[in-house]
Motif scaffolding. Structure first.
Motif, PDB file in Angstrom:
ATOM      1  N   THR A 182      23.545 -73.913 -59.630  1.00  0.00           N
ATOM      2  CA  THR A 182      23.095 -72.545 -59.887  1.00  0.00           C
ATOM      3  C   THR A 182      24.180 -71.520 -59.574  1.00  0.00           C
ATOM      4  O   THR A 182      24.417 -70.585 -60.342  1.00  0.00           O
ATOM      5  CB  THR A 182      21.841 -72.237 -59.054  1.00  0.00           C
ATOM      6  OG1 THR A 182      20.828 -73.198 -59.367  1.00  0.00           O
ATOM      7  CG2 THR A 182      21.328 -70.841 -59.352  1.00  0.00           C
ATOM      8  N   GLY A 183      24.858 -71.688 -58.420  1.00  0.00           N
ATOM      9  CA  GLY A 183      25.890 -70.737 -58.050  1.00  0.00           C
ATOM     10  C   GLY A 183      27.016 -70.694 -59.063  1.00  0.00           C
ATOM     11  O   GLY A 183      27.479 -69.610 -59.447  1.00  0.00           O
ATOM     12  N   PHE A 184      27.451 -71.859 -59.509  1.00  0.00           N
ATOM     13  CA  PHE A 184      28.522 -71.924 -60.505  1.00  0.00           C
ATOM     14  C   PHE A 184      28.068 -71.300 -61.820  1.00  0.00           C
ATOM     15  O   PHE A 184      28.822 -70.561 -62.466  1.00  0.00           O
ATOM     16  CB  PHE A 184      28.921 -73.385 -60.721  1.00  0.00           C
ATOM     17  CG  PHE A 184      30.026 -73.580 -61.721  1.00  0.00           C
ATOM     18  CD1 PHE A 184      31.342 -73.306 -61.391  1.00  0.00           C
ATOM     19  CD2 PHE A 184      29.735 -74.029 -63.006  1.00  0.00           C
ATOM     20  CE1 PHE A 184      32.358 -73.484 -62.310  1.00  0.00           C
ATOM     21  CE2 PHE A 184      30.744 -74.202 -63.936  1.00  0.00           C
ATOM     22  CZ  PHE A 184      32.060 -73.932 -63.584  1.00  0.00           C
ATOM     23  N   TYR A 185      26.851 -71.585 -62.199  1.00  0.00           N
ATOM     24  CA  TYR A 185      26.314 -71.033 -63.451  1.00  0.00           C
ATOM     25  C   TYR A 185      26.243 -69.510 -63.387  1.00  0.00           C
ATOM     26  O   TYR A 185      26.568 -68.816 -64.354  1.00  0.00           O
ATOM     27  CB  TYR A 185      24.921 -71.605 -63.706  1.00  0.00           C
ATOM     28  CG  TYR A 185      24.250 -71.041 -64.939  1.00  0.00           C
ATOM     29  CD1 TYR A 185      24.634 -71.447 -66.218  1.00  0.00           C
ATOM     30  CD2 TYR A 185      23.244 -70.081 -64.822  1.00  0.00           C
ATOM     31  CE1 TYR A 185      24.030 -70.921 -67.350  1.00  0.00           C
ATOM     32  CE2 TYR A 185      22.630 -69.546 -65.942  1.00  0.00           C
ATOM     33  CZ  TYR A 185      23.026 -69.979 -67.202  1.00  0.00           C
ATOM     34  OH  TYR A 185      22.436 -69.445 -68.326  1.00  0.00           O
ATOM     35  N   ASP A 186      25.853 -68.970 -62.212  1.00  0.00           N
ATOM     36  CA  ASP A 186      25.788 -67.515 -62.057  1.00  0.00           C
ATOM     37  C   ASP A 186      27.165 -66.883 -62.201  1.00  0.00           C
ATOM     38  O   ASP A 186      27.309 -65.815 -62.801  1.00  0.00           O
ATOM     39  CB  ASP A 186      25.195 -67.156 -60.689  1.00  0.00           C
ATOM     40  CG  ASP A 186      23.706 -67.440 -60.618  1.00  0.00           C
ATOM     41  OD1 ASP A 186      23.077 -67.586 -61.689  1.00  0.00           O
ATOM     42  OD2 ASP A 186      23.167 -67.537 -59.495  1.00  0.00           O
ATOM     43  N   VAL A 187      28.180 -67.547 -61.621  1.00  0.00           N
ATOM     44  CA  VAL A 187      29.546 -67.012 -61.732  1.00  0.00           C
ATOM     45  C   VAL A 187      29.984 -66.995 -63.189  1.00  0.00           C
ATOM     46  O   VAL A 187      30.550 -66.008 -63.673  1.00  0.00           O
ATOM     47  CB  VAL A 187      30.522 -67.857 -60.886  1.00  0.00           C
ATOM     48  CG1 VAL A 187      31.980 -67.462 -61.188  1.00  0.00           C
ATOM     49  CG2 VAL A 187      30.238 -67.681 -59.402  1.00  0.00           C
ATOM     50  N   ILE A 188      29.723 -68.088 -63.913  1.00  0.00           N
ATOM     51  CA  ILE A 188      30.099 -68.160 -65.329  1.00  0.00           C
ATOM     52  C   ILE A 188      29.400 -67.063 -66.127  1.00  0.00           C
ATOM     53  O   ILE A 188      30.012 -66.396 -66.977  1.00  0.00           O
ATOM     54  CB  ILE A 188      29.726 -69.543 -65.915  1.00  0.00           C
ATOM     55  CG1 ILE A 188      30.538 -70.647 -65.223  1.00  0.00           C
ATOM     56  CG2 ILE A 188      29.967 -69.574 -67.416  1.00  0.00           C
ATOM     57  CD1 ILE A 188      32.023 -70.569 -65.459  1.00  0.00           C
ATOM     58  N   ARG A 189      28.143 -66.841 -65.837  1.00  0.00           N
ATOM     59  CA  ARG A 189      27.378 -65.833 -66.574  1.00  0.00           C
ATOM     60  C   ARG A 189      27.893 -64.428 -66.268  1.00  0.00           C
ATOM     61  O   ARG A 189      28.074 -63.608 -67.171  1.00  0.00           O
ATOM     62  CB  ARG A 189      25.900 -65.945 -66.198  1.00  0.00           C
ATOM     63  CG  ARG A 189      24.992 -64.995 -66.988  1.00  0.00           C
ATOM     64  CD  ARG A 189      23.548 -65.233 -66.621  1.00  0.00           C
ATOM     65  NE  ARG A 189      23.324 -65.055 -65.186  1.00  0.00           N
ATOM     66  CZ  ARG A 189      22.178 -65.332 -64.581  1.00  0.00           C
ATOM     67  NH1 ARG A 189      21.170 -65.834 -65.273  1.00  0.00           N
ATOM     68  NH2 ARG A 189      22.053 -65.139 -63.286  1.00  0.00           N
ATOM     69  N   GLN A 190      28.185 -64.152 -64.990  1.00  0.00           N
ATOM     70  CA  GLN A 190      28.644 -62.832 -64.604  1.00  0.00           C
ATOM     71  C   GLN A 190      30.061 -62.545 -65.098  1.00  0.00           C
ATOM     72  O   GLN A 190      30.402 -61.397 -65.398  1.00  0.00           O
ATOM     73  CB  GLN A 190      28.597 -62.690 -63.076  1.00  0.00           C
ATOM     74  CG  GLN A 190      27.184 -62.705 -62.508  1.00  0.00           C
ATOM     75  CD  GLN A 190      27.169 -62.834 -60.996  1.00  0.00           C
ATOM     76  OE1 GLN A 190      28.218 -62.765 -60.347  1.00  0.00           O
ATOM     77  NE2 GLN A 190      25.992 -63.030 -60.420  1.00  0.00           N
ATOM     78  N   GLU A 191      30.876 -63.582 -65.165  1.00  0.00           N
ATOM     79  CA  GLU A 191      32.285 -63.401 -65.533  1.00  0.00           C
ATOM     80  C   GLU A 191      32.577 -63.844 -66.965  1.00  0.00           C
ATOM     81  O   GLU A 191      33.737 -64.075 -67.305  1.00  0.00           O
ATOM     82  CB  GLU A 191      33.175 -64.185 -64.554  1.00  0.00           C
ATOM     83  CG  GLU A 191      33.052 -63.759 -63.107  1.00  0.00           C
ATOM     84  CD  GLU A 191      33.680 -62.395 -62.852  1.00  0.00           C
ATOM     85  OE1 GLU A 191      34.344 -61.861 -63.756  1.00  0.00           O
ATOM     86  OE2 GLU A 191      33.492 -61.853 -61.745  1.00  0.00           O
ATOM     87  N   ARG A 192      31.576 -63.939 -67.815  1.00  0.00           N
ATOM     88  CA  ARG A 192      31.783 -64.490 -69.153  1.00  0.00           C
ATOM     89  C   ARG A 192      32.759 -63.643 -69.978  1.00  0.00           C
ATOM     90  O   ARG A 192      33.555 -64.193 -70.745  1.00  0.00           O
ATOM     91  CB  ARG A 192      30.450 -64.652 -69.885  1.00  0.00           C
ATOM     92  CG  ARG A 192      29.648 -63.365 -70.079  1.00  0.00           C
ATOM     93  CD  ARG A 192      28.281 -63.675 -70.679  1.00  0.00           C
ATOM     94  NE  ARG A 192      27.487 -62.470 -70.906  1.00  0.00           N
ATOM     95  CZ  ARG A 192      26.765 -61.873 -69.972  1.00  0.00           C
ATOM     96  NH1 ARG A 192      26.728 -62.376 -68.750  1.00  0.00           N
ATOM     97  NH2 ARG A 192      26.060 -60.788 -70.265  1.00  0.00           N
ATOM     98  N   VAL A 193      32.727 -62.327 -69.806  1.00  0.00           N
ATOM     99  CA  VAL A 193      33.658 -61.477 -70.553  1.00  0.00           C
ATOM    100  C   VAL A 193      35.080 -61.724 -70.078  1.00  0.00           C
ATOM    101  O   VAL A 193      36.002 -61.890 -70.883  1.00  0.00           O
ATOM    102  CB  VAL A 193      33.289 -59.993 -70.396  1.00  0.00           C
ATOM    103  CG1 VAL A 193      34.352 -59.105 -71.051  1.00  0.00           C
ATOM    104  CG2 VAL A 193      31.917 -59.717 -70.996  1.00  0.00           C
TER     105      VAL A 193
END
Length: 374
Positions: free
Chosen positions: A19-30
């Motif tokens: 979950t933590g990794f997925y949140d980082v990817i989602r927040q930093e996708r741009v």
């Protein structure tokens, strides 16, 4: 029948990715998307020297300023959060233009105050490898991770034509860290005892213009030291058109940085004790500028100003902690952890820069291996 997406409220992709990794990817996708685009551009540009020169410079210009902003304008930003961003930008940006213009006139087109005349850096590159053009992209990634890495090591090492060039920069930088740590420790033991304990009241009006002058001076001295990290991609003597491209790109890049209020790496400064107070920020900048002027006068060898700044902050925090009995600083355990964290991040940047250097230049790789006995 239950929907597969209803497994504990998680979507299918979230069931297989932490979950933590997925949140980082989602927040930093741009940001991640931009990094991918930048690597693609570097791959397309590097075979063409004239194009690669400017692409590398554009990447280096913003990444170096963004990472190194914590040293020179980090305390300035932290203590002027109530001011309009464009006012801060015009002050710092104007000083940048004056400083590099003076060097361009005095040193016949050289904007680095002869920082690139030392052995290993005196010749401008006539061809580029992919890693040389992409080196600033790694710096952008580390900056996004709030790592105060040395742009001097990361960018200049990729262009060093000899191992001696890298070791001389390393030696000067480490001596700068030690000098700054001792200076910060001694100064702030005295300062905390006599001055900073009085900082509970509102600062007098003269502190604000004094800070702007001292911060501007520090910024000018930093440009004299670290413009080499950006200009290493360019000819050692710039024509008028090349100079305008160099100066205006950095000027407007500074505007973006001030608009973002230093972005994420600004936390390196704001987590330190009382740097949001204009008086403490002014004292940090004053001591730092003196150290840079001293190291600037010692030799023309480039130096990591990041290491000097981290040493100064470390000495300051330790000095304030020694006075902790009077409630002037953090507990020593927390201070040492903070110092260790900052140095660890800087060492990561050093390791990445050495890996880049030995990957790019076989001669540098062989010389470094010989130095360590292989």
């Amino acid at each position: 029948m239950s929907d597969s997406s209803d497994n504990n409220g998680l979507s299918p992709i979230e069931q297989f990715i932490p979950t933590g990794f997925y949140d980082v990817i989602r927040q930093e996708r741009v940001f991640i998307g931009l990094i991918g685009v930048f690597f693609f551009i570097a791959g397309v540009a590097f075979p063409y020297a004239e194009l690669a020169m400017w692409v590398g410079f554009f990447f280096a210009g913003y990444s170096a300023i963004a990472n190194d902003s914590i040293q020179t304008i980090g305390t300035f930003l932290a203590s002027n959060m109530d001011k309009k961003w464009w006012m801060l930008w015009l002050w710092i940006g104007g000083i940048f233009l004056l400083t590099v213009t003076a060097s361009w006139f005095i040193y016949d087109g050289d904007v680095t105050y002869q920082r690139l005349t030392s052995k290993g850096f005196s010749e401008a590159p006539t061809s580029f490898s992919f890693l040389q053009v992409a080196a600033p992209i790694f710096l952008l990634i580390l900056t996004r991770m709030r790592m105060p890495v040395s742009t001097t090591f990361l960018l200049l090492s990729a262009f060093s034509s000899s191992a001696e060039g890298i070791t001389s920069v390393l030696g000067k930088s480490l001596s700068g860290y030690g000098l700054a740590l001792i200076t910060g420790l001694v100064v702030w033991v005295v300062v905390t005892r006599t001055v900073e304990k009085k900082f509970n009241d509102e600062p007098k009006k003269f502190w604000l213009p004094l800070q702007w002058v001292i911060s501007g001076t520090l910024w000018a001295v930093w440009v004299m030291q670290d413009a080499a990290n950006i200009a290493v991609y360019l000819p050692r003597s710039l024509s008028l058109g090349q100079f305008l491209g160099f100066a205006l790109f950095i000027f407007f890049g500074l505007g973006l940085l001030f608009y973002l209020r230093g972005d994420k790496i600004q936390q390196i400064v704001t987590e330190k004790s009382r740097v949001t107070d204009v008086r403490s920020a002014t004292m940090v900048d004053f001591i730092y500028s003196i150290l840079l002027v001293y190291k600037l006068s010692v030799s023309t060898i480039p130096m990591s100003t990041t290491w000097v700044f981290l040493g100064l902050l470390a000495g300051r925090e330790i000095g304030m902690s020694i006075m902790d009995g009077k409630e002037e600083g953090r507990p020593m355990r927390k201070v040492l952890f903070m110092v260790f964290k900052d140095v660890s991040y800087a060492l990561i940047g050093l390791i990445v820069s050495i890996i880049l250097a030995i990957s790019i230049n076989a001669e540098v790789r062989d010389e470094l291996l010989q130095m360590i006995g292989y």
